[in-house]
Design a protein around this motif. Structure first.
Motif, PDB file in Angstrom:
ATOM      1  N   PHE A 131      -0.254  -1.616  -0.708  1.00  0.00           N
ATOM      2  CA  PHE A 131      -1.273  -1.609  -1.754  1.00  0.00           C
ATOM      3  C   PHE A 131      -1.514  -3.028  -2.270  1.00  0.00           C
ATOM      4  O   PHE A 131      -2.655  -3.476  -2.368  1.00  0.00           O
ATOM      5  CB  PHE A 131      -0.831  -0.695  -2.905  1.00  0.00           C
ATOM      6  N   ARG A 177       7.743   0.024 -11.808  1.00  0.00           N
ATOM      7  CA  ARG A 177       8.057   1.445 -11.722  1.00  0.00           C
ATOM      8  C   ARG A 177       8.993   1.704 -10.536  1.00  0.00           C
ATOM      9  O   ARG A 177       8.930   1.029  -9.516  1.00  0.00           O
ATOM     10  CB  ARG A 177       6.791   2.256 -11.485  1.00  0.00           C
ATOM     11  N   SER A 202      -1.946   7.152  -8.394  1.00  0.00           N
ATOM     12  CA  SER A 202      -0.968   6.866  -9.442  1.00  0.00           C
ATOM     13  C   SER A 202      -0.939   5.368  -9.757  1.00  0.00           C
ATOM     14  O   SER A 202      -0.904   4.965 -10.922  1.00  0.00           O
ATOM     15  CB  SER A 202       0.415   7.351  -8.999  1.00  0.00           C
ATOM     16  N   ILE A 203      -0.956   4.540  -8.728  1.00  0.00           N
ATOM     17  CA  ILE A 203      -0.987   3.089  -8.946  1.00  0.00           C
ATOM     18  C   ILE A 203      -2.322   2.690  -9.587  1.00  0.00           C
ATOM     19  O   ILE A 203      -2.369   1.937 -10.558  1.00  0.00           O
ATOM     20  CB  ILE A 203      -0.796   2.308  -7.630  1.00  0.00           C
ATOM     21  N   LEU A 246       7.730   5.023  -7.013  1.00  0.00           N
ATOM     22  CA  LEU A 246       6.760   4.873  -5.919  1.00  0.00           C
ATOM     23  C   LEU A 246       7.470   4.479  -4.634  1.00  0.00           C
ATOM     24  O   LEU A 246       8.526   3.850  -4.666  1.00  0.00           O
ATOM     25  CB  LEU A 246       5.733   3.798  -6.274  1.00  0.00           C
ATOM     26  N   LEU A 258      -3.688  -3.968 -11.262  1.00  0.00           N
ATOM     27  CA  LEU A 258      -2.518  -3.705 -10.420  1.00  0.00           C
ATOM     28  C   LEU A 258      -1.291  -3.353 -11.260  1.00  0.00           C
ATOM     29  O   LEU A 258      -0.545  -2.421 -10.937  1.00  0.00           O
ATOM     30  CB  LEU A 258      -2.245  -4.953  -9.570  1.00  0.00           C
ATOM     31  N   GLN A 290      -0.047   8.735  -4.358  1.00  0.00           N
ATOM     32  CA  GLN A 290       0.578   7.492  -4.780  1.00  0.00           C
ATOM     33  C   GLN A 290      -0.457   6.414  -5.107  1.00  0.00           C
ATOM     34  O   GLN A 290      -0.305   5.672  -6.072  1.00  0.00           O
ATOM     35  CB  GLN A 290       1.555   6.993  -3.706  1.00  0.00           C
ATOM     36  N   TYR A 291      -1.514   6.338  -4.303  1.00  0.00           N
ATOM     37  CA  TYR A 291      -2.554   5.354  -4.568  1.00  0.00           C
ATOM     38  C   TYR A 291      -3.237   5.637  -5.904  1.00  0.00           C
ATOM     39  O   TYR A 291      -3.499   4.724  -6.682  1.00  0.00           O
ATOM     40  CB  TYR A 291      -3.569   5.326  -3.420  1.00  0.00           C
ATOM     41  N   LEU A 307       4.545   1.817   0.620  1.00  0.00           N
ATOM     42  CA  LEU A 307       3.166   2.022   0.168  1.00  0.00           C
ATOM     43  C   LEU A 307       2.790   1.022  -0.921  1.00  0.00           C
ATOM     44  O   LEU A 307       1.663   0.524  -0.958  1.00  0.00           O
ATOM     45  CB  LEU A 307       2.968   3.451  -0.355  1.00  0.00           C
ATOM     46  N   GLY A 339      -3.006  -0.608 -14.470  1.00  0.00           N
ATOM     47  CA  GLY A 339      -3.829   0.527 -14.075  1.00  0.00           C
ATOM     48  C   GLY A 339      -5.176   0.594 -14.768  1.00  0.00           C
ATOM     49  O   GLY A 339      -5.433  -0.134 -15.727  1.00  0.00           O
TER      50      GLY A 339
END
Lengths: 196, 196
Positions: free
Chosen positions: A158, A147, B187-188, A150, A189, B184-185, A154, A192
């Motif tokens: 993650f 994607r 969303s991931i 994002l 990851l 964002q977290y 971050l 989702g």
DNA sequence: GTCTATAAACTGATAGAC
DNA sequence: GTCTATCAGTTTATAGAC
């Protein structure tokens, strides 16, 4: 036993120290704790090592060298970004499986240890690790595999955190193998938790 | 100043201790470190607190009580599973924003502290937390909001860890607010990193 | 609420015998 | 390779003066 009887004893003591550092923290583990667990007296440890610090130094630097050798083999391949990402994640879960104490010490104590010049290589390690992942995420975004809506920093954090934090609960020989955990973590990851 | 001049000083000292415990670890932080940071001598701390242990006890138990009060409000609502999940994650990032030291101490030192009977409530906290998330994931899977091809225990650990581990790098006033990080977290976590 | 003074235990490390 | 013996510094905590 053979010519390396001394070095196997050294490795044995280092393994005992690593387990204790991982379980209780470097600072909270005393040289007496290590000696007790090894069945010797604390002074005897100094026949093998200069100091408590040199023990954790050897544990961490050895681990780091091995890990980056494996990472480099992946990065040098001509796999696409998504395949490289999957391989790096699997290598990391494998490292947790095979060298759990070192990963745990790295997670829990590296930040404080890195304040000392002696552990400069820990900072270098983090920098190299960050560059490796950031470039790979960038490549994956450009190629359309990942994607592009994002924040890349971050995203990096993650991935990094979800992988390594598993050291807190993963135990070799448990319900899932490192490979099975990697399968499911990669699935979450990349795709989702939400139903399609 | 007013009638609670003593209690504000107490809270001030507790805040100083919390920052040090979070940065260096509970065991590695000495009462002299705390006293130095507060501009008093170490003996003077014992006018306010029984022991170093009672300081960390108060920090953690206060935090836990507040956090679960917020969680309970969400669980008592009639939102669907996915909405509850999002609200719980947002509350957690808010907790990191507003009470970062307590979260960090919880992450780094709770496991060792919980070995002491005095900190039994830490074990109870973890159990309640696990039940809360496991039931919610189960509800989300049954209602079709979440995927049903993942192991629920691994899913729980993934959510729990990805949220709390952010305390290692998040700083209030940084590039992203807690709310933006949560966006964002989530969303991931729900949609994954892979391009559709 | 803080300081002076100090106790009692712990900690990392060393020297030399076996 | 381990033990005996020990040191110097640190750490948590206390008692009583101000």
């Amino acid at each position: 036993m053979t010519t390396n009887g001394a070095s196997t004893r050294r490795a044995e003591l280092l393994g005992i120290a690593a387990e204790l550092f991982a379980a209780r923290g470097f600072r909270a583990t005393t040289v007496r704790d290590i000696a007790d667990a090894a069945g010797i007296l604390s002074g005897s440890l100094y026949h093998h090592f200069d100091s408590k610090e040199s023990m954790v130094d050897e544990i961490l630097s050895t681990f780091q060298t091995q890990l980056f050798a494996e990472y480099d083999a992946v990065l040098a391949s001509d796999d696409d970004a998504r395949t490289k990402l999957e391989r790096l994640v699997r290598i990391s879960f494998d490292a947790i499986d095979r060298n759990r104490p070192a990963v745990a010490i790295f997670q829990n104590d590296a930040a404080v240890l890195a304040e000392d010049d002696r552990f400069d290589y820990l900072r270098a390690h983090n920098e190299r690790f960050r560059t490796m992942w950031t470039e790979l995420i960038d490549e994956g975004t450009r190629s359309g595999a990942l994607r592009d809506d994002l924040d890349p920093v971050l995203t990096y954090r993650f991935i990094r955190d979800t992988v390594w934090v598993a050291v807190a609960w993963y135990r070799p020989g448990g319900q899932f193998s490192a490979s099975e955990v990697a399968d499911q973590y990669l699935s979450i990851l990349l795709d989702g938790l939400g139903a399609r």
